[in-house]
Design a protein around this motif. Structure first.
Motif, PDB file in Angstrom:
ATOM      1  N   GLU A 322      79.570  32.970 -47.104  1.00  0.00           N
ATOM      2  CA  GLU A 322      79.568  34.174 -46.290  1.00  0.00           C
ATOM      3  C   GLU A 322      79.229  33.809 -44.844  1.00  0.00           C
ATOM      4  OE1 GLU A 322      77.594  33.171 -48.557  1.00  0.00           O
ATOM      5  OE2 GLU A 322      75.495  33.709 -48.253  1.00  0.00           O
ATOM      6  N   ALA A 323      79.539  34.753 -43.915  1.00  0.00           N
ATOM      7  CA  ALA A 323      79.331  34.476 -42.486  1.00  0.00           C
ATOM      8  C   ALA A 323      77.855  34.322 -42.160  1.00  0.00           C
ATOM      9  CB  ALA A 323      79.957  35.575 -41.644  1.00  0.00           C
ATOM     10  N   HIS A 324      77.007  35.080 -42.829  1.00  0.00           N
ATOM     11  CA  HIS A 324      75.563  34.941 -42.656  1.00  0.00           C
ATOM     12  C   HIS A 324      74.892  35.391 -43.948  1.00  0.00           C
ATOM     13  CE1 HIS A 324      71.453  35.558 -41.270  1.00  0.00           C
ATOM     14  NE2 HIS A 324      71.757  34.776 -40.244  1.00  0.00           N
ATOM     15  N   PRO A 325      73.928  34.586 -44.450  1.00  0.00           N
ATOM     16  CA  PRO A 325      73.363  34.903 -45.766  1.00  0.00           C
ATOM     17  C   PRO A 325      72.608  36.231 -45.835  1.00  0.00           C
ATOM     18  CG  PRO A 325      72.230  33.034 -44.748  1.00  0.00           C
ATOM     19  CD  PRO A 325      73.428  33.332 -43.916  1.00  0.00           C
ATOM     20  N   LYS A 326      72.080  36.694 -44.692  1.00  0.00           N
ATOM     21  CA  LYS A 326      71.358  37.956 -44.734  1.00  0.00           C
ATOM     22  C   LYS A 326      72.108  39.068 -44.013  1.00  0.00           C
ATOM     23  CE  LYS A 326      67.464  36.592 -43.031  1.00  0.00           C
ATOM     24  NZ  LYS A 326      66.112  36.354 -42.552  1.00  0.00           N
ATOM     25  N   LYS A 328      75.390  39.117 -42.705  1.00  0.00           N
ATOM     26  CA  LYS A 328      76.805  39.363 -42.995  1.00  0.00           C
ATOM     27  C   LYS A 328      77.140  38.804 -44.369  1.00  0.00           C
ATOM     28  CE  LYS A 328      78.753  39.609 -38.364  1.00  0.00           C
ATOM     29  NZ  LYS A 328      79.713  39.001 -37.430  1.00  0.00           N
ATOM     30  N   PRO A 329      76.497  39.351 -45.404  1.00  0.00           N
ATOM     31  CA  PRO A 329      76.638  38.738 -46.725  1.00  0.00           C
ATOM     32  C   PRO A 329      77.992  38.956 -47.390  1.00  0.00           C
ATOM     33  CG  PRO A 329      75.274  40.694 -46.857  1.00  0.00           C
ATOM     34  CD  PRO A 329      75.568  40.485 -45.403  1.00  0.00           C
ATOM     35  N   VAL A 330      78.821  39.865 -46.898  1.00  0.00           N
ATOM     36  CA  VAL A 330      80.143  40.041 -47.524  1.00  0.00           C
ATOM     37  C   VAL A 330      81.286  39.674 -46.583  1.00  0.00           C
ATOM     38  CG1 VAL A 330      79.286  41.828 -49.086  1.00  0.00           C
ATOM     39  CG2 VAL A 330      80.371  42.509 -46.950  1.00  0.00           C
ATOM     40  N   ASP A 331      80.969  39.268 -45.351  1.00  0.00           N
ATOM     41  CA  ASP A 331      82.013  38.870 -44.402  1.00  0.00           C
ATOM     42  C   ASP A 331      82.307  37.384 -44.549  1.00  0.00           C
ATOM     43  OD1 ASP A 331      80.933  41.302 -43.473  1.00  0.00           O
ATOM     44  OD2 ASP A 331      81.673  40.927 -41.454  1.00  0.00           O
ATOM     45  N   ALA A 332      83.583  37.020 -44.432  1.00  0.00           N
ATOM     46  CA  ALA A 332      83.924  35.612 -44.259  1.00  0.00           C
ATOM     47  C   ALA A 332      83.771  35.296 -42.781  1.00  0.00           C
ATOM     48  CB  ALA A 332      85.351  35.356 -44.713  1.00  0.00           C
ATOM     49  N   ALA A 333      83.692  33.995 -42.448  1.00  0.00           N
ATOM     50  CA  ALA A 333      83.599  33.636 -41.031  1.00  0.00           C
ATOM     51  C   ALA A 333      84.870  34.061 -40.300  1.00  0.00           C
ATOM     52  CB  ALA A 333      83.354  32.144 -40.879  1.00  0.00           C
ATOM     53  N   GLN A 335      87.518  36.582 -39.186  1.00  0.00           N
ATOM     54  CA  GLN A 335      87.500  38.043 -39.029  1.00  0.00           C
ATOM     55  C   GLN A 335      88.543  38.706 -39.919  1.00  0.00           C
ATOM     56  OE1 GLN A 335      88.002  39.337 -34.937  1.00  0.00           O
ATOM     57  NE2 GLN A 335      86.809  41.149 -35.378  1.00  0.00           N
ATOM     58  N   GLY A 336      88.161  39.798 -40.544  1.00  0.00           N
ATOM     59  CA  GLY A 336      89.119  40.563 -41.350  1.00  0.00           C
ATOM     60  C   GLY A 336      89.184  40.142 -42.801  1.00  0.00           C
ATOM     61  N   ILE A 337      88.348  39.165 -43.198  1.00  0.00           N
ATOM     62  CA  ILE A 337      88.330  38.725 -44.595  1.00  0.00           C
ATOM     63  C   ILE A 337      86.928  38.934 -45.165  1.00  0.00           C
ATOM     64  CG2 ILE A 337      88.709  36.788 -46.173  1.00  0.00           C
ATOM     65  CD1 ILE A 337      90.753  35.703 -44.221  1.00  0.00           C
ATOM     66  N   PHE A 338      86.871  39.477 -46.380  1.00  0.00           N
ATOM     67  CA  PHE A 338      85.589  39.833 -46.995  1.00  0.00           C
ATOM     68  C   PHE A 338      85.533  39.329 -48.438  1.00  0.00           C
ATOM     69  CE2 PHE A 338      86.973  42.852 -43.850  1.00  0.00           C
ATOM     70  CZ  PHE A 338      85.896  42.885 -42.979  1.00  0.00           C
ATOM     71  N   ALA A 356      81.351  44.958 -53.919  1.00  0.00           N
ATOM     72  CA  ALA A 356      82.721  45.424 -53.654  1.00  0.00           C
ATOM     73  C   ALA A 356      82.683  46.633 -52.723  1.00  0.00           C
ATOM     74  CB  ALA A 356      83.425  45.768 -54.966  1.00  0.00           C
ATOM     75  N   SER A 357      81.783  47.559 -53.006  1.00  0.00           N
ATOM     76  CA  SER A 357      81.697  48.740 -52.138  1.00  0.00           C
ATOM     77  C   SER A 357      81.223  48.351 -50.744  1.00  0.00           C
ATOM     78  CB  SER A 357      80.740  49.774 -52.744  1.00  0.00           C
ATOM     79  OG  SER A 357      81.273  50.255 -53.955  1.00  0.00           O
ATOM     80  N   ALA A 358      80.328  47.384 -50.671  1.00  0.00           N
ATOM     81  CA  ALA A 358      79.869  46.904 -49.365  1.00  0.00           C
ATOM     82  C   ALA A 358      81.021  46.274 -48.594  1.00  0.00           C
ATOM     83  CB  ALA A 358      78.740  45.889 -49.544  1.00  0.00           C
ATOM     84  N   ALA A 359      81.813  45.464 -49.284  1.00  0.00           N
ATOM     85  CA  ALA A 359      82.949  44.796 -48.625  1.00  0.00           C
ATOM     86  C   ALA A 359      83.946  45.839 -48.131  1.00  0.00           C
ATOM     87  CB  ALA A 359      83.615  43.814 -49.586  1.00  0.00           C
ATOM     88  N   VAL A 360      84.150  46.879 -48.940  1.00  0.00           N
ATOM     89  CA  VAL A 360      85.060  47.946 -48.523  1.00  0.00           C
ATOM     90  C   VAL A 360      84.501  48.647 -47.282  1.00  0.00           C
ATOM     91  CG1 VAL A 360      85.990  50.209 -49.179  1.00  0.00           C
ATOM     92  CG2 VAL A 360      86.079  48.302 -50.792  1.00  0.00           C
ATOM     93  N   GLY A 361      83.188  48.841 -47.252  1.00  0.00           N
ATOM     94  CA  GLY A 361      82.568  49.451 -46.077  1.00  0.00           C
ATOM     95  C   GLY A 361      82.832  48.633 -44.828  1.00  0.00           C
TER      96      GLY A 361
END
Lengths: 603, 203, 44
Positions: A322-326, A328-333, A335-338, A356-361
């Motif tokens: 993930e982009a950041h463990p705390k 941005k826990p559902v973001d990939a580095a 942009q636009g990928i989760f 999943a709901s967080a990633a959708v958010g």
């Protein structure tokens, strides 16, 4: 599940794989391979007539080989889409003279032996990676005798045995005699929490899965004795401790210690578990009728392919990073990928749904704005300096540069397609391409500032934004200590590190220069890192020719997950620095003096 | 507010040395770093903050940009991967192009990794600030490209996470493509009998 | 089997054989110290 099949805004592409991905946030083009199914999904009513006449039997994957299916089959009764699929490798019907029975039996005419894979392009704004996990294969753990002893099964096989829709209609039996076992053992942490025999991480769900399985057994068969062998029971979630206590009250015995060996009684096929426990002392033997190995999670087999197609990163355990463990826990580095579910780390159903709901958010937050700002870090051609050689066109991983080498018109960068790695800028022999926000002059200024006093004491390290710089950050968050002599210069990609920068650093008196970037598989810019390697290899030759020890230019691939490696490399380069003499540095300064002369290029 | 563009105006760099409580100041002598920063070319003003990223810290940056007519900003604090977006936004709010910001990583790359060597860490911090100021002096305003974003999403994998994600996205009004490798969605979840903590059926 | 070539490590000085195809860049690691500063020896 059925809701997915019914939803007017969900197009389900089952039996399909992602073949290629191009584009960037907001504008991805994805090529999907729809694999030949040999059955028309829209027409198939899942009546099962084809299955009845099919003469071929094969192990049923859904039942993990505990039952058989036909060559034409429905994966499981509640499958979505509710349609059959034909495994052409098992089918005899490819040669209709040999069989063709299902074709005859199908009233709807929806079987086609000549079906072929189909490629479709879809255009999307965001991508959610939910590729899941595989279960650990305990065959290699010889002491448990899995596959050698039939009555040793995995926890997933147990799920099928206890399931009323499963091969035994929910009757718990042991494999050898089809009798109900009187004693069942569960062995926890199989493949988890042991770096030497499996994986170092905790797989998260296995403790609670076993607690649940124990309750299920006690519900149906109160007389069955259950012993759970464990290291720690991790019942940390909401309501979990309560379930754990209930399973104890129902009579499950929890024994702290993992069996070192399982032995089968050749006659009764019962199992003897030899285990050293924290309570009993010494090695004890427990005799049981069957043993369930509570197997952990491993990264999905084809994670490599998804990683490459989407230029993602993975942590050391192999799950996606993930982009950041705390924060941005559902973001990939990228942009636009989760991420959601076990793709990111092993987790249970509740956590997968939550994520999943967080990633959708997060995806919604991007898409609802209708437009997205792209960082202004792209390459720019200086037309007056461009000699139209076309090297940049060859270098660009994104085909973002075009250049008519015959007409000798200056190269042109398509800004929207440029991802900003800077490899073109570094490879251009005429200094005719520069990067916005990472210009030659900006990087030169950093080199000069760092080395203007006491350069002999310092190590200059170039680090790419996505991997090595993040790896250095991770070393920081983990407090991995290393010598204080290194100073980092951040570039977006190691491919940006121009040969000139390295020579300039040496000319300024740097004893050691380190170029660090992503591992080849992690490269954030498809394959720009290849150019880094080639350039460094050429530089080693050039330095040697000039009488400069090539050892003074170091190259390392450090991922965002390798804080430990970063610290190790820092210690290694500091050791190398101490071996560089003042005379050597003075000699280099003289040899490379012309590097510092103004070139007239202002970028 | 209109964003100022760089021109012939004289460079005026503001340096903000962050103590990050004791995260940085516990190892690095922030005061010495701030004093050193004052000696660097084109540095107009230097601040030594307890937490530059905090609300009062951000406010101070904003105020300084306006009061001291700064046209370059150096924040010497933590990793840009952490707070570059924060401070870029601060610059924008103060009417400065966000690309006129440079950060020096005094925490992850210095105080946290040289805890036993405060003198050397302070020397390094000075160098990092010096390098950041040198770079900042050559920064140029940049214009970010705005691209349209498609109101469609791809979900790769139809296990429990993919199913939930697809439904949430579709219910929110987006077109969803759900790609599943196997002939049916469901993943490992579909193979599981009852599920904890509710002990109900998985499908 | 791929061709092999002689490489040396610019960190620890170890020399070793690794698979090598001309024109192909690959990630290389020193089997002795784990460094990626691995250079092909050209003279032999």
């Amino acid at each position: 599940m059925a809701d997915v099949g019914r939803h007017p805004r969900i197009e389900l592409l089952a039996y399909s794989e992602v073949d290629n991905v191009t584009g960037y946030v907001g504008n991805f083009t994805v090529t999907v391979r729809k694999k030949a199914r040999y059955v028309d999904v829209a027409e198939c009513t899942a009546c099962g007539d084809c299955e009845d006449v099919c003469p071929v039997t094969a192990p049923d994957e859904f039942e993990i080989g505990l039952a058989t299916r036909k060559a034409i089959y429905q994966p499981f009764p509640q499958a979505v889409p509710s349609a059959y699929v034909l495994n052409i490798d098992e089918c005899l019907g490819n040669n209709p003279i040999a069989c063709g029975k299902c074709l005859e039996a199908c009233d709807k005419d929806c079987i086609d032996y000549d079906d072929e894979d189909e490629l479709v392009d879809i255009e999307v704004g965001t991508i959610l990676v939910c590729v899941g996990m595989d279960v650990y294969d305990p065959t290699t753990l010889d002491e448990f005798g899995y596959t050698r002893y039939e009555n040793v099964i995995t926890s997933l096989e147990f799920e099928r045995l206890i399931n009323s829709g499963g091969p035994t209609r929910g009757h718990l039996i042991r494999m050898t005699d089809r009798e109900q076992p009187r004693t069942v053992a569960f062995i926890q942490c199989v493949g988890s929490r042991d770096a030497s025999r499996g994986n170092p991480y905790c797989s998260n769900f296995c403790c609670m899965n076993t607690v649940k399985d124990c309750l299920l057994i006690k519900d149906h068969y109160p007389d069955v004795d259950i012993k759970v062998f464990y290291m720690d029971i991790r019942a940390f979630g909401k309501g979990f401790e309560d379930l754990f206590q209930r399973s104890k009250e129902a009579g499950t015995v929890y024994i702290r210690g993992i069996p070192g060996e399982i032995e089968e009684d050749p006659e009764t096929k019962s199992l003897r578990l030899y285990v050293e426990t924290t309570t009993e002392g010494g090695v004890n033997c427990h005799e049981v009728d069957m043993a369930v190995l509570s197997v952990g999670a491993v990264p999905k087999r084809d994670s490599d392919m998804i990683q490459r197609l989407l230029t993602l990163q993975r942590s050391q355990d192999g799950f996606f990073l993930e982009a950041h463990p705390k924060l941005k826990p559902v973001d990939a580095a990228t942009q636009g990928i989760f991420f959601a579910g076990c793709a990111e780390s092993p987790k249970d159903i509740k956590d997968s749904v939550t994520q999943a709901s967080a990633a959708v958010g997060r995806a919604n937050r991007l898409m609802m704005q209708g437009e997205v700002k792209v960082e202004a870090i792209t390459s720019t051609v200086i037309p007056d300096l461009c000699k139209s050689c076309g090297i940049c066109v060859k270098v660009c991983p994104y085909n973002a540069i075009s250049c008519d080498t015959k007409a000798k018109t200056p190269a042109v960068v398509v800004e929207a397609a440029c991802a900003g790695c800077g490899a073109c800028s570094a490879e251009c022999p005429f200094g005719a391409i520069t990067m916005k926000h990472f210009t030659d002059s900006q990087i030169d200024a950093q080199i000069d500032a760092m080395l203007s006093d006491n350069p002999q004491d310092k190590v200059l390290a170039f680090a790419c934004n996505w991997c090595s710089y993040s790896g250095a950050d991770l070393a920081g968050t983990n407090r991995f200590q290393y010598p204080a002599n290194v100073r980092l210069i951040r570039t977006m990609c190691s491919g940006r590190v121009d040969k000139r920068f390295v020579l300039r650093a040496f000319a300024m008196g740097a004893p050691i220069v380190l170029v660090s970037g992503c591992h080849f598989a992690d490269c954030h810019y498809i394959n720009a890192v290849h150019w880094t390697q080639r350039r460094v290899e050429k530089l080693w030759d050039e330095l040697e020719k000039k009488g400069i020890r090539p050892e003074r230019l170091q190259l390392e691939w450090i991922s965002a997950a390798e804080g430990q490696k970063f610290a190790t490399v820092m210690r290694a380069v500091e050791e190398l620095r101490q071996k560089v003499t003042r005379d050597e540095i003075e000699h280099t300064r003289k040899v490379l003096a012309d590097v510092l002369e103004p070139t007239g290029v202002v970028a | 507010m209109a964003t100022r563009e760089e021109g012939d105006e004289k460079l005026r760099v503001g340096v903000f040395v962050c103590q990050c409580g004791l995260n940085i100041a516990g190892t690095v002598d922030c005061e010495a770093v701030a004093e050193f920063a004052e000696t660097l070319d084109d540095v107009a003003v230097v601040f030594n903050n307890r937490y530059t990223c905090s609300e009062p810290g951000q406010l101070e940056v904003k105020k300084a940009i306006q009061e001291h007519d700064l046209n370059r900003v150096v924040v010497a604090s933590c990793s840009p991967l952490m707070h570059e977006p924060t401070f870029r936004a601060v610059l924008a709010e103060a009417g400065l192009n966000p690309y006129l910001l440079e950060m020096a990583n005094l925490r992850e790359h210095c105080s946290w990794v040289h805890m036993g060597e405060p003198d050397k860490a302070t020397d390094k911090a000075k160098d990092l600030v010096k390098m950041a100021v040198a770079r900042a002096r050559r920064l140029r305003a940049q214009k970010e490209m705005v691209v349209p974003i498609r109101q469609k999403a791809l979900v790769i994998g139809g296990g429990v996470a993919g199913i939930q994600a697809s439904l949430d996205l579709a219910d929110a009004g987006y077109q969803v493509y759900l790609v599943e490798k196997e002939p049916s969605i469901g993943g490992i979840m579909a193979q599981i009998d009852k599920t904890y903590p509710t002990m109900d059926c998985s499908i | 089997m791929a061709e092999e070539a002689k490489f040396c490590c610019l960190r620890c000085g170890a020399e070793f054989l690794l698979p090598y195809t001309p024109g192909v860049t690959e990630e290389r690691t020193c089997p002795n110290c784990g460094s990626n500063s691995v250079r092909r020896k050209k003279d032999k």
